[in-house]
Design an enzyme around this catalytic site. Sequence first.
Site, PDB file in Angstrom:
ATOM      1  N   ASN A 102      -0.303  -9.728  -1.773  1.00 20.69           N
ATOM      2  CA  ASN A 102       0.292 -10.095  -3.056  1.00 20.69           C
ATOM      3  C   ASN A 102      -0.692 -10.903  -3.895  1.00 20.69           C
ATOM      4  OD1 ASN A 102       2.488  -8.820  -2.060  1.00 20.69           O
ATOM      5  ND2 ASN A 102       3.556 -10.684  -1.441  1.00 20.69           N
ATOM      6  N   HIS A 119      -6.000  -8.942  -1.985  1.00 19.65           N
ATOM      7  CA  HIS A 119      -6.082  -8.155  -3.221  1.00 19.65           C
ATOM      8  C   HIS A 119      -6.307  -9.008  -4.465  1.00 19.65           C
ATOM      9  CE1 HIS A 119      -3.834  -4.632  -1.074  1.00 19.65           C
ATOM     10  NE2 HIS A 119      -5.056  -4.814  -0.653  1.00 19.65           N
ATOM     11  N   GLY A 190       7.463  -7.174   4.580  1.00 20.67           N
ATOM     12  CA  GLY A 190       7.571  -6.645   3.221  1.00 20.67           C
ATOM     13  C   GLY A 190       6.400  -5.801   2.780  1.00 20.67           C
ATOM     14  N   THR A 191       5.835  -5.060   3.714  1.00 22.57           N
ATOM     15  CA  THR A 191       4.756  -4.146   3.308  1.00 22.57           C
ATOM     16  C   THR A 191       5.031  -2.750   3.845  1.00 22.57           C
ATOM     17  OG1 THR A 191       2.398  -3.606   3.511  1.00 22.57           O
ATOM     18  CG2 THR A 191       3.294  -5.077   5.194  1.00 22.57           C
ATOM     19  N   SER A 192       4.694  -1.765   3.018  1.00 24.77           N
ATOM     20  CA  SER A 192       4.937  -0.376   3.414  1.00 24.77           C
ATOM     21  C   SER A 192       3.904   0.097   4.439  1.00 24.77           C
ATOM     22  CB  SER A 192       4.911   0.528   2.176  1.00 24.77           C
ATOM     23  OG  SER A 192       3.701   0.333   1.472  1.00 24.77           O
ATOM     24  N   ALA A 234      13.117 -10.560   3.784  1.00 28.34           N
ATOM     25  CA  ALA A 234      12.323 -11.745   4.128  1.00 28.34           C
ATOM     26  C   ALA A 234      13.118 -13.040   3.920  1.00 28.34           C
ATOM     27  CB  ALA A 234      11.052 -11.762   3.279  1.00 28.34           C
TER      28      ALA A 234
HETATM   29  N1  APR Z   1      12.063  -8.093   2.206  1.00 34.70           N
HETATM   30  C1  APR Z   1      11.193  -7.396   2.995  1.00 34.70           C
HETATM   31  N2  APR Z   1      10.691  -6.194   2.652  1.00 34.70           N
HETATM   32  C2  APR Z   1      11.076  -5.656   1.480  1.00 34.70           C
HETATM   33  C3  APR Z   1      11.979  -6.311   0.609  1.00 34.70           C
HETATM   34  C4  APR Z   1      12.482  -7.582   1.015  1.00 34.70           C
HETATM   35  N3  APR Z   1      13.330  -8.279   0.248  1.00 34.70           N
HETATM   36  N4  APR Z   1      12.165  -5.542  -0.495  1.00 34.70           N
HETATM   37  C5  APR Z   1      11.395  -4.439  -0.326  1.00 34.70           C
HETATM   38  N5  APR Z   1      10.741  -4.507   0.864  1.00 34.70           N
HETATM   39  C6  APR Z   1       9.774  -3.552   1.429  1.00 34.70           C
HETATM   40  C7  APR Z   1       9.930  -2.123   0.990  1.00 34.70           C
HETATM   41  O1  APR Z   1      10.848  -1.438   1.850  1.00 34.70           O
HETATM   42  C8  APR Z   1       8.509  -1.588   1.141  1.00 34.70           C
HETATM   43  O2  APR Z   1       8.294  -1.054   2.428  1.00 34.70           O
HETATM   44  O3  APR Z   1       8.518  -3.939   0.928  1.00 34.70           O
HETATM   45  C9  APR Z   1       7.639  -2.833   0.959  1.00 34.70           C
HETATM   46  C10 APR Z   1       6.826  -2.845  -0.326  1.00 34.70           C
HETATM   47  O4  APR Z   1       5.917  -1.788  -0.283  1.00 34.70           O
HETATM   48  P1  APR Z   1       4.816  -1.540  -1.420  1.00 34.70           P
HETATM   49  O5  APR Z   1       5.446  -1.614  -2.769  1.00 34.70           O
HETATM   50  O6  APR Z   1       4.079  -0.322  -1.020  1.00 34.70           O
HETATM   51  O7  APR Z   1       3.910  -2.837  -1.319  1.00 34.70           O
HETATM   52  P2  APR Z   1       2.688  -3.191  -0.375  1.00 34.70           P
HETATM   53  O8  APR Z   1       2.859  -2.660   0.992  1.00 34.70           O
HETATM   54  O9  APR Z   1       2.442  -4.646  -0.552  1.00 34.70           O
HETATM   55  O10 APR Z   1       1.529  -2.390  -1.091  1.00 34.70           O
HETATM   56  C11 APR Z   1       0.225  -2.696  -0.742  1.00 34.70           C
HETATM   57  O11 APR Z   1      -0.814  -1.524  -2.482  1.00 34.70           O
HETATM   58  O12 APR Z   1      -0.206  -0.855  -4.441  1.00 34.70           O
HETATM   59  C12 APR Z   1      -1.114  -1.632  -3.822  1.00 34.70           C
HETATM   60  O13 APR Z   1      -2.273  -3.596  -4.362  1.00 34.70           O
HETATM   61  C13 APR Z   1      -0.976  -3.079  -4.231  1.00 34.70           C
HETATM   62  O14 APR Z   1      -0.811  -4.996  -2.805  1.00 34.70           O
HETATM   63  C14 APR Z   1      -0.284  -3.708  -3.039  1.00 34.70           C
HETATM   64  C15 APR Z   1      -0.678  -2.770  -1.910  1.00 34.70           C
END
Ligand code: APR
Length: 249
Positions: A102, A119, A190-192, A234
């Site tokens: 984040n 990032h 909270g990451t995909s 979270a």
């Molecule tokens: N608590 C936990 N997880 C959650 C919540 C929550 N309240 N709300 C959503 N999520 C999950 C979703 O199910 C999803 O799997 O958070 C994840 C967010 O995924 P992405 O939007 O893909 O974010 P992220 O994994 O951080 O992406 C990585 O990619 O796009 C680039 O630079 C950007 O930092 C980002 C990176």
Amino acid sequence: MELPSGLMAALKNAEKVLMLTGAGMSAESGVPTFRDAQTGLWEKFRAEDLATPEAFRAHPQLVWDWYTERRNKIRHVSPHAGHFALVEMEQYFETLLLVTQNVDSLHQLAGSTEVIELHGNIMLSICSETGQQIDDRWIRTEPGRPPRSPHHPQGLARPAVVWFGEELPAGSMKRATAEALSCDVCFSIGTSTLVQPAASLPFIALDSGAIVIEINPNPTALSSKAHFSLQTTAAEVLPTIAADLAGRK
Ligand code: APR
């Protein structure tokens, strides 16, 4: 939510903890996840197409405006109970390293002491030509183009974030990987787990024998491999874990 007893036992014995956080960590603070952020004027653009050096070269003002809107949203949000729970948890382990994808500084605002921003940071601006940070006092908006950089005649101000195809901040991934290789417990929150190289960290920890705990309301590629996959949010579960630790350690 009732916590699996094995999870608390693993935490009780852990000395080194690695926390990887992603956009879902900030969702309950009101920061839209990266891929959900495209609303209103921005609906016709894909985030992946705006967050690139090529997009900035071709359409600097468009990309600058997109980030200005995201910055303005972030100025009005605050850390939630989950962020504060992570700060509280620091006292229970020998080391707790927070590695975040984040760019919103919410972990630092909450008070986390050791945060690696893989990032970058959206609230800071750097020179598009030299990468040097630009003091906010230099930022002057001009019609038609992002503010000029004081560091280079052709330089423009750009957000201090890592765009697709760019290198991560020097040393950040090396340090995070070393921690993944040696931690006892790794949280993926909270990451995909789609975007590399950050996504590799919980898998490295798994292969190195760490207990891996995922917190995500939706399944990911990690869910079936993690020792514990908590399908919740979270802000919901982290305070429960912190409170349970307070009673045990
Ligand atoms: N608590 C936990 N997880 C959650 C919540 C929550 N309240 N709300 C959503 N999520 C999950 C979703 O199910 C999803 O799997 O958070 C994840 C967010 O995924 P992405 O939007 O893909 O974010 P992220 O994994 O951080 O992406 C990585 O990619 O796009 C680039 O630079 C950007 O930092 C980002 C990176």
